[in-house]
Design an enzyme around this catalytic site. Structure first.
Site, PDB file in Angstrom:
ATOM      1  N   THR A 156      41.457  36.936  36.508  1.00  0.00           N
ATOM      2  CA  THR A 156      40.822  38.258  36.722  1.00  0.00           C
ATOM      3  C   THR A 156      39.467  38.343  35.873  1.00  0.00           C
ATOM      4  O   THR A 156      39.455  37.647  34.856  1.00  0.00           O
ATOM      5  CB  THR A 156      41.804  39.177  36.119  1.00  0.00           C
ATOM      6  OG1 THR A 156      42.903  39.261  36.684  1.00  0.00           O
ATOM      7  CG2 THR A 156      41.225  40.561  36.043  1.00  0.00           C
ATOM      8  N   ARG A 184      51.889  41.092  46.971  1.00  0.00           N
ATOM      9  CA  ARG A 184      52.277  41.122  45.468  1.00  0.00           C
ATOM     10  C   ARG A 184      51.100  41.695  44.972  1.00  0.00           C
ATOM     11  O   ARG A 184      49.990  41.536  44.988  1.00  0.00           O
ATOM     12  CB  ARG A 184      52.202  39.900  45.058  1.00  0.00           C
ATOM     13  CG  ARG A 184      52.448  39.551  43.511  1.00  0.00           C
ATOM     14  CD  ARG A 184      50.903  39.056  43.049  1.00  0.00           C
ATOM     15  NE  ARG A 184      51.283  38.861  41.571  1.00  0.00           N
ATOM     16  CZ  ARG A 184      50.204  38.741  40.783  1.00  0.00           C
ATOM     17  NH1 ARG A 184      49.104  39.017  41.233  1.00  0.00           N
ATOM     18  NH2 ARG A 184      50.368  38.638  39.434  1.00  0.00           N
ATOM     19  N   VAL A 185      51.057  42.777  44.038  1.00  0.00           N
ATOM     20  CA  VAL A 185      50.156  43.394  43.066  1.00  0.00           C
ATOM     21  C   VAL A 185      50.400  42.969  41.600  1.00  0.00           C
ATOM     22  O   VAL A 185      51.504  43.146  41.104  1.00  0.00           O
ATOM     23  CB  VAL A 185      50.042  44.849  43.368  1.00  0.00           C
ATOM     24  CG1 VAL A 185      49.077  45.412  42.509  1.00  0.00           C
ATOM     25  CG2 VAL A 185      49.517  45.296  44.929  1.00  0.00           C
ATOM     26  N   GLY A 186      49.480  42.660  40.776  1.00  0.00           N
ATOM     27  CA  GLY A 186      49.663  42.197  39.542  1.00  0.00           C
ATOM     28  C   GLY A 186      49.157  43.450  38.682  1.00  0.00           C
ATOM     29  O   GLY A 186      49.127  44.685  39.017  1.00  0.00           O
ATOM     30  N   ASP A 187      48.728  43.239  37.278  1.00  0.00           N
ATOM     31  CA  ASP A 187      48.413  44.103  36.463  1.00  0.00           C
ATOM     32  C   ASP A 187      47.159  44.919  36.693  1.00  0.00           C
ATOM     33  O   ASP A 187      46.910  45.832  36.143  1.00  0.00           O
ATOM     34  CB  ASP A 187      48.519  43.485  34.826  1.00  0.00           C
ATOM     35  CG  ASP A 187      47.508  42.276  34.958  1.00  0.00           C
ATOM     36  OD1 ASP A 187      47.563  41.371  35.646  1.00  0.00           O
ATOM     37  OD2 ASP A 187      46.417  42.284  34.254  1.00  0.00           O
ATOM     38  N   GLY A 208      45.562  37.516  32.977  1.00  0.00           N
ATOM     39  CA  GLY A 208      46.833  36.806  32.637  1.00  0.00           C
ATOM     40  C   GLY A 208      47.692  37.064  33.662  1.00  0.00           C
ATOM     41  O   GLY A 208      47.244  37.367  34.633  1.00  0.00           O
ATOM     42  N   GLY A 210      50.194  38.546  35.964  1.00  0.00           N
ATOM     43  CA  GLY A 210      50.152  40.110  35.950  1.00  0.00           C
ATOM     44  C   GLY A 210      51.763  40.555  35.714  1.00  0.00           C
ATOM     45  O   GLY A 210      51.882  41.415  34.944  1.00  0.00           O
TER      46      GLY A 210
HETATM   47  N1  GLY Z   1      46.206  39.243  36.095  1.00  0.00           N
HETATM   48  C1  GLY Z   1      45.824  39.182  37.593  1.00  0.00           C
HETATM   49  C2  GLY Z   1      47.198  39.318  38.370  1.00  0.00           C
HETATM   50  O1  GLY Z   1      48.216  38.857  37.872  1.00  0.00           O
HETATM   51  O2  GLY Z   1      47.158  39.688  39.579  1.00  0.00           O
END
Ligand code: GLY
Length: 295
Positions: A156, A184-187, A208, A210
């Site tokens: 990121t 999939r969606v992260g942080d 990092g 997510g």
């Molecule tokens: N930090 C980005 C993700 O895990 O999608």
């Protein structure tokens, strides 16, 4: 008191992702972070807002194929790209975020457009529809792919800025994780996980794994610590909490007093920062930076 009398020192920090960076790519990461920093710095020096500085710096990172955001995104398990981005305005606590978008050229700018709207997070087709309704720039997904020459390109980019009126903003943008499950969606688009900003406390942008950042609500934990300790100590506490679930992370922080901090558990974390009091610096590893909580 006049607005001029109220003016304070600006500060800005950008990052290019917490990840291993091959030695031959270190300079590209430093240079890319410095270029992105300069764009946001110019906004702040001209008296512009933290929100605009963050958007412009993240756009520059989205334009740079060195980084996994916008141009330079990675493929998921189906071979598609899905981008996430968010921006938060610490003055109003407004958040704009988009997730799993495929054709937005600058996800961070669509997120910024959402700051004045009710929704916090729009996903997939709905986010792209919002972009069409607000004259966003589009591209073919294939236009965002580059040959990464062995660099997995995961993770990121992000930015935190404090403007001369004391407003703080934070932003993130990512091209996701190589080979991740479609959808999939992260942080990155989740306030309290990948970013947060509050003028009364400070701002943070993370990078990092997510799932680990979401499970530990790491941005929220950082902000809570920042209410009582300096950025360096708050970052140490947040990264220690990550130990409960594992995974790597990097954080960039500016507190309400303009103190800059950053830290990471990943092998490298490309960062550049500047403030009204000091010229731009870029680093690949926290050990290179002699300053603690620079103000
Ligand atoms: N930090 C980005 C993700 O895990 O999608």
């Amino acid at each position: 008191m006049s607005e001029v009398a109220n003016r304070r020192a600006w500060a800005i920090i950008v990052h290019g992702g917490a990840k291993p960076i091959a030695p031959e790519l270190h300079q590209a990461h430093r240079d890319g972070c410095l270029r992105a920093l300069a764009v946001g710095q110019a906004v702040l020096e001209a008296g512009g807002s933290a929100v605009v500085a963050v958007e412009m710096s993240v756009r520059a990172l989205e334009d740079d194929a060195t980084f996994n955001a916008g141009y330079g995104a990675v493929r998921n398990a189906r071979g598609d790209i899905e981008l996430d981005a968010a921006i938060m305005d610490g003055a109003s606590l407004a958040v704009g975020a988009v997730a799993a978008v495929k054709t937005l050229r600058h996800p961070i700018s669509v997120a910024a457009t959402m700051l004045s709207q009710t929704p916090v997070l729009l996903v997939g087709d709905g986010a792209e529809m919002f972009g069409r309704e607000h004259d966003a720039e589009f591209c073919a997904p294939a236009d965002l792919l580059v040959d990464r020459r062995g660099d997995p390109g995961c993770d990121t980019v992000g930015c935190v800025a404090l403007d001369s009126l004391g407003n703080i903003a934070a932003g993130t943008s990512t091209g996701g994780l190589t080979g991740c499950h479609p959808g999939r969606v992260g942080d990155s688009p989740l306030p309290g996980c990948g970013l947060y900003a509050d003028n009364q406390v400070g701002g943070v942008s993370l990078s990092g794994e997510g799932e680990s950042l979401i499970r530990t609500t790491l941005a929220a934990r950082l902000m809570h610590s920042l209410e009582s300790v300096a950025p360096g100590a708050a970052i140490d506490a947040a990264l220690a909490r990550l130990g409960r679930v594992g995974g790597e992370a990097g954080l960039v922080v500016i507190d309400a007093d303009g103190r800059i901090g950053w830290g990471h558990t990943s092998a490298q974390f490309a960062v550049a920062y500047a403030s009204a009091g000091q010229p731009p610096h870029a680093f690949i590893n926290r050990d290179e930076d002699p300053q603690e909580d620079s103000a």
